[in-house]
Design an enzyme around this catalytic site. Structure first.
Site, PDB file in Angstrom:
ATOM      1  N   SER A 151       0.865  -1.176   0.000  1.00  0.00           N
ATOM      2  CA  SER A 151       0.000   0.000   0.000  1.00  0.00           C
ATOM      3  C   SER A 151       0.897   1.220   0.000  1.00  0.00           C
ATOM      4  CB  SER A 151      -0.887   0.010   1.257  1.00  0.00           C
ATOM      5  OG  SER A 151      -1.522   1.268   1.438  1.00  0.00           O
ATOM      6  N   TYR A 164      -2.568  -1.222  10.294  1.00  0.00           N
ATOM      7  CA  TYR A 164      -2.436  -1.366   8.846  1.00  0.00           C
ATOM      8  C   TYR A 164      -1.092  -0.829   8.373  1.00  0.00           C
ATOM      9  CZ  TYR A 164      -3.987  -1.240   3.929  1.00  0.00           C
ATOM     10  OH  TYR A 164      -4.119  -1.438   2.581  1.00  0.00           O
ATOM     11  N   LYS A 168       1.871  -3.065   6.664  1.00  0.00           N
ATOM     12  CA  LYS A 168       2.303  -2.807   5.293  1.00  0.00           C
ATOM     13  C   LYS A 168       3.778  -2.408   5.231  1.00  0.00           C
ATOM     14  CE  LYS A 168      -1.564  -3.812   3.254  1.00  0.00           C
ATOM     15  NZ  LYS A 168      -1.668  -5.030   2.416  1.00  0.00           N
TER      16      LYS A 168
END
Length: 269
Positions: A151, A164, A168
């Site tokens: 991402s 998150y 990532k």
């Protein structure tokens, strides 16, 4: 295979696993790889009847073999079995796309521990387990393509996304390490780092972000999500599919261990 067929189906004869591929980005990548000639192993959640419809449609429109494996990637052993089942069924694994992921938006002081654990398990650890299981067979074959869907948040951070962003960033570290380990064996490992893509995952983020920030849905879309993307539009799943096909091609055999932003210019600022 003649030259015209090879150009139209550069991945003919290859077998590809795409996790989280029953909808959204994963399905878009699965479709692109299938159109390039690869046989496909779908994996993900959803209504089994709808998944079967999707599987049949993809097989019928592309002419490749498409199967579904319902492995639960939150469990490491199950994640590894996705690869071993594919080897048992097809006799090979050429392409592994780790796309499955979940998101939760919350201030750090309120971030639920169970959400943190689940995000690390699916967004990061599942990739370790699938790569670990696939690497040996790829090494023995002298060819492999591993793509991790990271991402833009693997490169930069945003508030309220601690789990998150952490996961990532970890995916990018894993990508670099596997790229180095596979470099002499015909195996590449790269990460694609999308900006905001219009998917069911982002749809859920919109409502969560609106609640966390106390703003409207339209404000989230225009002033939060797309504020950082100079193109002022969402990335499409077709664009990510095309990037994936390129990274799996022979033209990309010298590209490994990289993080490729597909983010509308976000990280170019």
């Amino acid at each position: 295979m003649n030259l015209a067929t090879a150009a139209a189906s550069p991945l003919s004869g290859r077998v590809a696993i795409i996790t989280g591929s029953t909808s959204g980005i994963g399905l878009g990548i699965a479709r692109a790889l299938a159109e390039a000639g690869a046989d496909i192993v779908l994996n993900g959640l959803g209504d089994l009847g709808q998944i079967e419809t999707t599987r049949n449609e993809l097989a019928d429109t592309t002419g490749v073999k498409v199967v579904y494996n319902g492995a639960n990637l939150l469990d490491g052993a199950d994640a590894a079995s996705l690869v071993t089942d594919t080897l048992n069924q097809f006799g090979r694994i050429d392409i592994l796309v780790n796309n499955a992921g979940i998101q939760h938006v919350s201030p750090i002081e309120d971030f639920p521990v169970d959400k943190w654990n689940a995000i690390q398990a699916l967004n990061l650890s599942a990739s370790f387990h699938t790569i670990r299981a696939a690497f040996g067979p790829m090494k023995a074959a002298g060819w492999g393509r591993i793509i991790n869907l990271a991402s833009v948040h693997g490169l930069i951070a945003s508030p309220y996304k601690s789990a998150y962003v952490a996961a990532k960033h970890g995916v990018l570290g894993l990508t670099k390490t596997v790229g180095l380990e596979g470099a002499q064996f015909g195996i590449t490992c790269n990460a694609i780092c999308p900006g905001y893509v219009w998917t069911p995952l982002v749809e859920g983020q919109i409502e969560d972000t609106a609640k966390a920030r106390g703003i409207s849905r339209d404000d989230v879309i225009n002033n939060v999500l797309l504020a950082a993307q100079p193109t002022k539009r969402f990335v499409t799943v077709e664009e990510l599919g095309a990037a994936s096909v390129f990274l799996c091609s022979d033209a990309a055999r010298s590209i490994t261990g990289v993080a490729l932003p597909v983010d509308g210019g976000w990280t170019g600022q």
